[in-house]
Scaffold this active site. Structure first.
Site, PDB file in Angstrom:
ATOM      1  N   LYS A 107       0.840  -1.205   0.000  1.00  0.00           N
ATOM      2  CA  LYS A 107       0.000   0.000   0.000  1.00  0.00           C
ATOM      3  C   LYS A 107       0.877   1.258   0.000  1.00  0.00           C
ATOM      4  O   LYS A 107       0.636   2.198  -0.751  1.00  0.00           O
ATOM      5  CB  LYS A 107      -0.937  -0.011   1.217  1.00  0.00           C
ATOM      6  CG  LYS A 107      -2.024  -1.082   1.120  1.00  0.00           C
ATOM      7  CD  LYS A 107      -2.809  -1.259   2.432  1.00  0.00           C
ATOM      8  CE  LYS A 107      -3.799  -2.423   2.302  1.00  0.00           C
ATOM      9  NZ  LYS A 107      -4.553  -2.692   3.548  1.00  0.00           N
ATOM     10  N   GLN A 139      -4.283  -1.553   9.878  1.00  0.00           N
ATOM     11  CA  GLN A 139      -4.259  -2.875   9.259  1.00  0.00           C
ATOM     12  C   GLN A 139      -4.808  -3.927  10.215  1.00  0.00           C
ATOM     13  O   GLN A 139      -4.447  -3.956  11.399  1.00  0.00           O
ATOM     14  CB  GLN A 139      -2.825  -3.219   8.816  1.00  0.00           C
ATOM     15  CG  GLN A 139      -2.694  -4.502   8.019  1.00  0.00           C
ATOM     16  CD  GLN A 139      -3.364  -4.460   6.651  1.00  0.00           C
ATOM     17  OE1 GLN A 139      -3.548  -3.399   6.058  1.00  0.00           O
ATOM     18  NE2 GLN A 139      -3.750  -5.608   6.127  1.00  0.00           N
ATOM     19  N   ASP A 180     -10.775   3.034   4.647  1.00  0.00           N
ATOM     20  CA  ASP A 180     -11.137   1.615   4.572  1.00  0.00           C
ATOM     21  C   ASP A 180     -12.656   1.430   4.571  1.00  0.00           C
ATOM     22  O   ASP A 180     -13.147   0.342   4.259  1.00  0.00           O
ATOM     23  CB  ASP A 180     -10.570   0.857   5.791  1.00  0.00           C
ATOM     24  CG  ASP A 180      -9.344   0.020   5.455  1.00  0.00           C
ATOM     25  OD1 ASP A 180      -9.206  -0.385   4.284  1.00  0.00           O
ATOM     26  OD2 ASP A 180      -8.551  -0.228   6.375  1.00  0.00           O
TER      27      ASP A 180
HETATM   28  N1  GUN Z   1      -6.745  -6.842   6.450  1.00  0.00           N
HETATM   29  C1  GUN Z   1      -7.165  -7.566   5.391  1.00  0.00           C
HETATM   30  N2  GUN Z   1      -7.754  -6.765   4.491  1.00  0.00           N
HETATM   31  C2  GUN Z   1      -7.704  -5.509   4.994  1.00  0.00           C
HETATM   32  C3  GUN Z   1      -8.149  -4.249   4.513  1.00  0.00           C
HETATM   33  O1  GUN Z   1      -8.745  -4.102   3.441  1.00  0.00           O
HETATM   34  N3  GUN Z   1      -7.887  -3.190   5.322  1.00  0.00           N
HETATM   35  C4  GUN Z   1      -7.278  -3.315   6.518  1.00  0.00           C
HETATM   36  N4  GUN Z   1      -7.089  -2.222   7.239  1.00  0.00           N
HETATM   37  N5  GUN Z   1      -6.853  -4.471   6.993  1.00  0.00           N
HETATM   38  C5  GUN Z   1      -7.069  -5.559   6.227  1.00  0.00           C
END
Ligand code: GUN
Length: 294
Positions: free
Chosen positions: A52, A96, A119
């Protein structure tokens, strides 16, 4: 059978966003700034967050990675979240998941300011999504919608079967596919670990979205001809013959299911890269909204 090529489409989206960023720079404007908090040392999570941050750099966003030890308390994490909420330079941020067990995930997600919640996990944003209001749509479901849209996959009146009811993928996906409009207007069945006779349901499906995390779960005899397959599973299978020590696989027995499918996402190279592209798109949206507020 046509591959739904998430790698290709995500690159197109990233180029579109990079062009927007270039225009912002030309106008002397601030570029979008995404921050990501990661707690602990989980290998897969570190890889995702790293991807990311790298994607931000490539398209010209600013990015900040906040690493906290696995022993971090909920209070310490909430304090960091409040700092990011109040930092005017940061347009959006993510925490995350999963988080270590001493931390209550829902408390954390509710602490993120809804305007910075790229998110789309805050209850206010999730509620807005369910009510067809403009908001941040969670990146993985948003990426799946974008793939269906860009390939012109018909969804109206189709029977979409979602496998898995996670808050990140299955639950929002079941809501989004039933919404009015395109992609949407589907008749949706949400299946999960307590569903009986799942094959009886999947063999009736025009579109299957599998977000289970069980390698090879969906087999050819569980689907009908011309089905559309979206494989959200990303599982690391240990394999010492590979340099990394593992390989990545999805929920679908690709080799056999692809012979019956009209469209199918590969793993890797399907939904995964789309998730990152849509997080960037949400961050661009957060920047535009933030700019209007100032
Ligand atoms: N863990 C797995 N997928 C995601 C996501 O899309 N965002 C976040 N913050 N954590 C994750």
């Amino acid at each position: 059978m046509e591959l739904l090529d998430g790698k290709k489409i995500s690159n197109q989206i990233k180029e579109e966003i990079a062009a927007e960023v270039a225009k912002m720079k030309e106008r002397g404007e601030k570029v979008p700034h995404l921050a990501a908090i990661i707690v602990g040392n989980d290998g897969a999570s570190l890889t995702y967050v790293g991807s990311k941050v790298k994607a931000c750099e490539r398209i010209g966003f600013e990015s900040t990675l906040v690493r906290m030890p696995s022993t971090t308390s909920e209070q310490e994490l909430l304090k960091k979240i409040r700092e990011l909420n109040n930092d005017d330079d940061i347009d959006g941020f993510i925490v995350q998941l999963p988080l270590p067990e001493q931390i209550d995930t829902q408390e954390v997600l509710m602490a993120v300011h809804p305007d910075k919640d790229v998110d789309g996990f805050h209850p206010m944003n999730f509620g807005k999504m369910a009510l067809d209001m403009s908001t941040f749509i969670p990146a993985t479901p948003f990426g799946i919608l974008e793939l269906l849209e860009r390939y012109g996959v018909e969804t109206q009146g189709k029977h979409t079967v979602v496998i898995g009811r996670s808050h990140i993928v299955g639950r929002p996906m079941s809501i989004l596919m039933g919404r009015k409009g395109f992609p949407g207007n589907s008749t949706v069945t949400l299946t999960h670990s307590r569903t009986k006779n799942i094959s009886q349901i999947t063999t009736q499906a025009d579109i299957i979205i599998s977000a289970l995390g069980v390698p090879g779960f969906l087999k050819a005899e569980m689907v009908k001809d011309d089905v559309v397959i979206i494989d959200v599973g990303i599982t690391r299978v240990p394999d010492e013959s590979r340099e990394r020590g593992y390989y990545i696989t999805g929920d679908v027995d690709f080799e056999n299911v692809s012979k019956k499918a009209s469209y199918i996402t590969p793993v890797p190279g399907g939904v995964g890269p789309m998730t990152i592209a849509m997080l960037l798109k949400n961050t661009l949206l957060a920047r535009e909204r933030h700019k209007k507020q100032n």
